[in-house]
Design a protein around this motif. Sequence first.
Motif, PDB file in Angstrom:
ATOM      1  N   VAL A   1    -102.798  -5.030 -67.782  1.00 24.85           N
ATOM      2  CA  VAL A   1    -103.724  -5.179 -66.331  1.00 24.85           C
ATOM      3  C   VAL A   1    -104.868  -4.545 -66.370  1.00 24.85           C
ATOM      4  O   VAL A   1    -105.936  -5.542 -65.885  1.00 24.85           O
ATOM      5  N   VAL A   2    -105.583  -3.651 -66.982  1.00 25.33           N
ATOM      6  CA  VAL A   2    -106.896  -3.375 -67.253  1.00 25.33           C
ATOM      7  C   VAL A   2    -107.769  -4.431 -68.006  1.00 25.33           C
ATOM      8  O   VAL A   2    -108.781  -5.196 -67.359  1.00 25.33           O
ATOM      9  N   HIS A   3    -107.176  -5.208 -69.021  1.00 27.99           N
ATOM     10  CA  HIS A   3    -107.488  -6.038 -69.593  1.00 27.99           C
ATOM     11  C   HIS A   3    -107.829  -7.461 -68.595  1.00 27.99           C
ATOM     12  O   HIS A   3    -108.839  -8.281 -68.724  1.00 27.99           O
TER      13      HIS A   3
ATOM     14  N   LEU B   1    -107.000   1.161 -59.467  1.00 27.28           N
ATOM     15  CA  LEU B   1    -106.067   1.105 -60.643  1.00 27.28           C
ATOM     16  C   LEU B   1    -106.269   2.493 -61.409  1.00 27.28           C
ATOM     17  O   LEU B   1    -105.477   3.203 -62.008  1.00 27.28           O
ATOM     18  N   VAL B   2    -107.598   2.710 -61.665  1.00 29.80           N
ATOM     19  CA  VAL B   2    -107.973   4.022 -62.673  1.00 29.80           C
ATOM     20  C   VAL B   2    -108.044   5.022 -61.773  1.00 29.80           C
ATOM     21  O   VAL B   2    -107.679   6.109 -62.477  1.00 29.80           O
ATOM     22  N   ASN B   3    -108.245   5.280 -60.623  1.00 29.75           N
ATOM     23  CA  ASN B   3    -108.662   6.679 -59.806  1.00 29.75           C
ATOM     24  C   ASN B   3    -107.605   6.828 -58.795  1.00 29.75           C
ATOM     25  O   ASN B   3    -107.636   7.884 -58.462  1.00 29.75           O
TER      26      ASN B   3
ATOM     27  N   LEU C   1     -98.116   5.553 -61.314  1.00 26.90           N
ATOM     28  CA  LEU C   1     -98.521   4.445 -62.147  1.00 26.90           C
ATOM     29  C   LEU C   1     -97.900   3.300 -61.701  1.00 26.90           C
ATOM     30  O   LEU C   1     -98.534   2.084 -61.637  1.00 26.90           O
ATOM     31  N   ASP C   2     -96.324   3.341 -61.526  1.00 27.52           N
ATOM     32  CA  ASP C   2     -95.774   2.213 -61.216  1.00 27.52           C
ATOM     33  C   ASP C   2     -96.096   1.649 -60.038  1.00 27.52           C
ATOM     34  O   ASP C   2     -96.151   0.366 -59.709  1.00 27.52           O
ATOM     35  N   LYS C   3     -96.396   2.629 -58.882  1.00 23.87           N
ATOM     36  CA  LYS C   3     -96.845   2.141 -57.692  1.00 23.87           C
ATOM     37  C   LYS C   3     -98.364   1.397 -57.749  1.00 23.87           C
ATOM     38  O   LYS C   3     -98.341   0.285 -57.195  1.00 23.87           O
ATOM     39  N   ARG C   4     -99.113   2.024 -58.417  1.00 26.48           N
ATOM     40  CA  ARG C   4    -100.468   1.323 -58.630  1.00 26.48           C
ATOM     41  C   ARG C   4    -100.257   0.148 -59.098  1.00 26.48           C
ATOM     42  O   ARG C   4    -101.054  -1.055 -58.979  1.00 26.48           O
ATOM     43  N   LEU C   5     -99.490  -0.016 -60.177  1.00 29.72           N
ATOM     44  CA  LEU C   5     -99.176  -1.307 -60.934  1.00 29.72           C
ATOM     45  C   LEU C   5     -98.587  -2.541 -59.899  1.00 29.72           C
ATOM     46  O   LEU C   5     -98.998  -3.688 -59.843  1.00 29.72           O
TER      47      LEU C   5
ATOM     48  N   LEU D   1     -99.831  -7.765 -56.994  1.00 26.85           N
ATOM     49  CA  LEU D   1     -99.887  -8.447 -55.630  1.00 26.85           C
ATOM     50  C   LEU D   1    -101.119  -8.839 -55.334  1.00 26.85           C
ATOM     51  O   LEU D   1    -101.547  -9.966 -55.000  1.00 26.85           O
ATOM     52  N   ALA D   2    -102.251  -7.935 -55.364  1.00 28.30           N
ATOM     53  CA  ALA D   2    -103.596  -8.127 -55.299  1.00 28.30           C
ATOM     54  C   ALA D   2    -104.082  -8.984 -56.139  1.00 28.30           C
ATOM     55  O   ALA D   2    -105.002 -10.253 -55.857  1.00 28.30           O
ATOM     56  N   SER D   3    -103.840  -8.877 -57.514  1.00 30.53           N
ATOM     57  CA  SER D   3    -104.198  -9.654 -58.626  1.00 30.53           C
ATOM     58  C   SER D   3    -103.744 -11.336 -58.423  1.00 30.53           C
ATOM     59  O   SER D   3    -104.473 -12.215 -58.702  1.00 30.53           O
ATOM     60  N   GLU D   4    -102.400 -11.420 -58.026  1.00 29.99           N
ATOM     61  CA  GLU D   4    -101.997 -12.552 -57.824  1.00 29.99           C
ATOM     62  C   GLU D   4    -102.674 -13.601 -56.987  1.00 29.99           C
ATOM     63  O   GLU D   4    -102.998 -14.605 -56.905  1.00 29.99           O
TER      64      GLU D   4
END
Length: 292
Positions: free
Chosen positions: A153-155, A194-196, A201-205, A210-213
């Motif tokens: 996801v970072v990439h 994502l980072v801060n 972690l699972d909730k952030r992902l 959803l946002a990335s889509e």
Amino acid sequence: MEHILRPIYQERASHPSTLGVLMVEKGLKANINTDTYDVILLIIQKDIEQPWFVKHYTYDENKKAALHIVSESQLKEWILLGSNRKIFEWLLNGKVLFDRNEYMENLKTELREFPFYGRKLKMGLEFAKLIRRYVDGKTFFENNQSLDAFNHVVHSLHHLARLAVIENGFHPEVTVWQQVKQIEPEIFKLYEELVNSLESLDKRLELLFLASEFMIHSRTVIGISHLIDILSTKEYWSFQEMLEHSELAPYSVDLEVLLEYLIDKNFLRVVSMETKGLGVYHRYYKVKEKLF
């Protein structure tokens, strides 16, 4: 500085195949663009056997210099694929020491103006990398491999950031997040969350997928424009034909995942053709009519 290093490049500058010589200095602050070296000397040559040749030097007791001799074809590949990001900094900000027939000046102008066709291809390549990372990250997440999902996801956000920078007419620099913060603050905010974020972690992902889509969907048309332009020149394509096409070859590593994504999103459709084997068909790919 220049007079000390002149003997290193002077002989090569007089060679008829040499198109240009430039120098990049580290400056007062530590600079990632020079790989810790105090000076980078870049020599661009035409029609040389070895596409990239590097020599290291010491001068003034504790100073370091690196000499890069690069073929014109290798340089163009770096610019096209973005596989050597420091090269943009070198070309745009380096001091020209030798310039045959204004080659360096014309190259600098072309990089600054960033012709639209070059942008379309680079956006296509970044979009393909973005889809690869996004799809792989989602697969890892669905298989409860959160750390691997996080890495992808970072990439994927990095490729989304680079895509946004190119879309706005700029070359992505090494410090791409600094560019994105000014150009596309929404993407920068996603990265920060994502980072801060203090969420698990699972909730952030989960929230990020959803946002990335949405962000990927909004950039799909411009991201695949170059690919669709090429695929529209024939009725249908085999995958091997795509790999052998000079303008599609740079997509090769990410092309299969990108094609499946575009089939799923109804930009492409599969054409099946009979083989000698009963119930086995050749798979071809066709651009859907009235796409945009």
